[in-house]
Motif scaffolding. Sequence first.
Motif, PDB file in Angstrom:
ATOM      1  N   VAL A  85       0.824  -1.214   0.000  1.00 55.39           N
ATOM      2  CA  VAL A  85       0.000   0.000   0.000  1.00 55.39           C
ATOM      3  C   VAL A  85       0.856   1.260   0.000  1.00 55.39           C
ATOM      4  O   VAL A  85       0.361   2.353  -0.305  1.00 55.39           O
ATOM      5  N   TYR A  86       2.133   1.122   0.327  1.00 53.21           N
ATOM      6  CA  TYR A  86       3.030   2.278   0.326  1.00 53.21           C
ATOM      7  C   TYR A  86       4.036   2.206  -0.825  1.00 53.21           C
ATOM      8  O   TYR A  86       4.996   2.977  -0.857  1.00 53.21           O
ATOM      9  N   SER A 107       4.860   3.731 -18.605  1.00 56.54           N
ATOM     10  CA  SER A 107       3.819   4.570 -18.021  1.00 56.54           C
ATOM     11  C   SER A 107       4.409   5.587 -17.056  1.00 56.54           C
ATOM     12  O   SER A 107       5.632   5.649 -16.837  1.00 56.54           O
ATOM     13  N   ASN A 108       3.538   6.342 -16.446  1.00 58.06           N
ATOM     14  CA  ASN A 108       3.906   7.243 -15.360  1.00 58.06           C
ATOM     15  C   ASN A 108       4.186   6.440 -14.096  1.00 58.06           C
ATOM     16  O   ASN A 108       3.936   5.227 -14.037  1.00 58.06           O
ATOM     17  N   THR A 109       4.677   7.087 -13.078  1.00 57.50           N
ATOM     18  CA  THR A 109       4.962   6.454 -11.789  1.00 57.50           C
ATOM     19  C   THR A 109       4.012   7.015 -10.738  1.00 57.50           C
ATOM     20  O   THR A 109       3.822   8.232 -10.650  1.00 57.50           O
ATOM     21  N   ILE A 110       3.395   6.112  -9.954  1.00 59.07           N
ATOM     22  CA  ILE A 110       2.488   6.559  -8.892  1.00 59.07           C
ATOM     23  C   ILE A 110       2.829   5.848  -7.584  1.00 59.07           C
ATOM     24  O   ILE A 110       3.394   4.747  -7.582  1.00 59.07           O
ATOM     25  N   THR A 111       2.500   6.510  -6.474  1.00 60.77           N
ATOM     26  CA  THR A 111       2.626   5.928  -5.137  1.00 60.77           C
ATOM     27  C   THR A 111       1.217   5.683  -4.616  1.00 60.77           C
ATOM     28  O   THR A 111       0.400   6.614  -4.560  1.00 60.77           O
ATOM     29  N   LEU A 112       0.927   4.442  -4.234  1.00 63.71           N
ATOM     30  CA  LEU A 112      -0.455   4.058  -3.939  1.00 63.71           C
ATOM     31  C   LEU A 112      -1.092   4.920  -2.858  1.00 63.71           C
ATOM     32  O   LEU A 112      -2.190   5.469  -3.048  1.00 63.71           O
ATOM     33  N   ASP A 113      -0.453   5.064  -1.704  1.00 63.05           N
ATOM     34  CA  ASP A 113      -1.106   5.791  -0.615  1.00 63.05           C
ATOM     35  C   ASP A 113      -1.172   7.290  -0.850  1.00 63.05           C
ATOM     36  O   ASP A 113      -1.910   7.994  -0.152  1.00 63.05           O
ATOM     37  N   LYS A 114      -0.443   7.810  -1.845  1.00 64.61           N
ATOM     38  CA  LYS A 114      -0.460   9.245  -2.128  1.00 64.61           C
ATOM     39  C   LYS A 114      -1.279   9.602  -3.366  1.00 64.61           C
ATOM     40  O   LYS A 114      -1.747  10.735  -3.491  1.00 64.61           O
ATOM     41  N   TRP A 142      -9.297  -2.291  -2.145  1.00 64.18           N
ATOM     42  CA  TRP A 142      -8.855  -3.563  -2.724  1.00 64.18           C
ATOM     43  C   TRP A 142      -7.740  -4.176  -1.891  1.00 64.18           C
ATOM     44  O   TRP A 142      -7.627  -5.391  -1.794  1.00 64.18           O
ATOM     45  N   ILE A 143      -6.904  -3.325  -1.317  1.00 61.44           N
ATOM     46  CA  ILE A 143      -5.814  -3.774  -0.454  1.00 61.44           C
ATOM     47  C   ILE A 143      -5.972  -3.079   0.891  1.00 61.44           C
ATOM     48  O   ILE A 143      -6.061  -1.866   0.944  1.00 61.44           O
ATOM     49  N   SER A 144      -6.032  -3.846   1.981  1.00 56.94           N
ATOM     50  CA  SER A 144      -6.138  -3.309   3.328  1.00 56.94           C
ATOM     51  C   SER A 144      -7.463  -2.548   3.507  1.00 56.94           C
ATOM     52  O   SER A 144      -8.435  -2.786   2.777  1.00 56.94           O
ATOM     53  N   THR A 145      -7.512  -1.653   4.492  1.00 56.24           N
ATOM     54  CA  THR A 145      -8.694  -0.827   4.753  1.00 56.24           C
ATOM     55  C   THR A 145      -8.262   0.632   4.865  1.00 56.24           C
ATOM     56  O   THR A 145      -7.083   0.943   5.036  1.00 56.24           O
ATOM     57  N   LEU A 146      -9.253   1.530   4.800  1.00 58.13           N
ATOM     58  CA  LEU A 146      -8.923   2.952   4.839  1.00 58.13           C
ATOM     59  C   LEU A 146      -8.233   3.318   6.148  1.00 58.13           C
ATOM     60  O   LEU A 146      -7.241   4.057   6.147  1.00 58.13           O
ATOM     61  N   ARG A 147      -8.718   2.804   7.265  1.00 60.99           N
ATOM     62  CA  ARG A 147      -8.143   3.160   8.558  1.00 60.99           C
ATOM     63  C   ARG A 147      -6.757   2.554   8.766  1.00 60.99           C
ATOM     64  O   ARG A 147      -5.937   3.100   9.505  1.00 60.99           O
ATOM     65  N   VAL A 149      -4.557   2.160   6.286  1.00 63.65           N
ATOM     66  CA  VAL A 149      -3.638   2.934   5.440  1.00 63.65           C
ATOM     67  C   VAL A 149      -3.528   4.371   5.947  1.00 63.65           C
ATOM     68  O   VAL A 149      -2.432   4.927   6.053  1.00 63.65           O
ATOM     69  N   TYR A 150      -4.682   4.966   6.279  1.00 63.17           N
ATOM     70  CA  TYR A 150      -4.709   6.364   6.744  1.00 63.17           C
ATOM     71  C   TYR A 150      -5.293   6.375   8.155  1.00 63.17           C
ATOM     72  O   TYR A 150      -6.498   6.584   8.344  1.00 63.17           O
ATOM     73  N   ASN A 151      -4.446   6.141   9.145  1.00 61.52           N
ATOM     74  CA  ASN A 151      -4.964   6.018  10.516  1.00 61.52           C
ATOM     75  C   ASN A 151      -5.414   7.357  11.094  1.00 61.52           C
ATOM     76  O   ASN A 151      -6.073   7.393  12.128  1.00 61.52           O
ATOM     77  N   SER A 152      -5.070   8.471  10.472  1.00 61.57           N
ATOM     78  CA  SER A 152      -5.516   9.778  10.965  1.00 61.57           C
ATOM     79  C   SER A 152      -6.510  10.438  10.012  1.00 61.57           C
ATOM     80  O   SER A 152      -6.637  11.668   9.985  1.00 61.57           O
TER      81      SER A 152
END
Length: 330
Positions: A85-86, A107-114, A142-147, A149-152
Amino acid sequence: MSVYLCVVVLTILTVCAYGGIPNKPTNVLLTSHNMNLVLRWDPPEGTANDTVYTTEYKSSVTIFRTGCVNISTLQCDFTPFNLSVYGKYTGRVWAVQRRERSMCAESNTITLDKDSFIDAPIVTLLSNGPTLEVIIKDPLFWISTLRDVYNSATYNITYWKKGQKEKARFISNVQQNRVVLNDLDPLTKYCVQAQINTDRNRNPSNTSDTVCESTTNEKESLWMAVVVVCVVLTVAVVLVVVTVVHWKSILKFFYPKDALPLEFIESLPATRSSPVYLAMRNSSPVVEKYDPISVSAVDELNLLEAAGSSCSKKHEDTERRKKKRLKNTD
């Protein structure tokens, strides 16, 4: 000379049309939606019907790995390929036509959590007198949960009287997923929307669908509470009365008086442990021996005649004995 030139031109055209290297795909784009990872592209110019595509992907700490192979669609989903996820990811694709492979298009490059786009939350409203309770449900990842990945992560809540959105009120940076709106008018319909904010993602989530609900009068709310309490008390009183009136029947049902005789109960363990019981339980069934006998109708008549003659002889012998006894007495 002109004939030779024509042959060369036809040969080049044939090679280009049937055996040349295909053009590479265009507009290659790597995207993420709710923490998935999908590579999309447009087909190259002059693409034949039998053109297929092969893709690869890599993270910032790994080399390129095989993704989808020889697919005819114009996208490849890398989500099932054990992503982080990171992670920071890049993809590339080739066009393959008649075993000829084009140059890769990266392709372009992306960071999942950002960079992942996050869906809007789901909002539900519960009316409780002159207040509304807002219940917010996070979108599924699809991977993990919102909380995780983003605990705040926090919520922005917007609410207004129906038909007066220009006078909307806002509550920002709410961490709880259940919020009570107190500053409302009774007997009025309000509409609510919510949005998710994260501490790292560059893309705020979409705004939720508008949900509307009416508040009620405080007296009506109290009246409903009184009705519920009365119903509960009535049911409880009825149960107590039925129990008191029929307590004997209830006791008999759960604790019946009829029981086995004490002697029989005491003899059960002894009977089961007795040698006779154990021998009978462990013994095999007895096999009886017998000889077959057949009787016909003629044999039955002969037997009856023989029985009759024997009976008559016994009677004659008995009469003779009586006569001898009489003579002896005389």
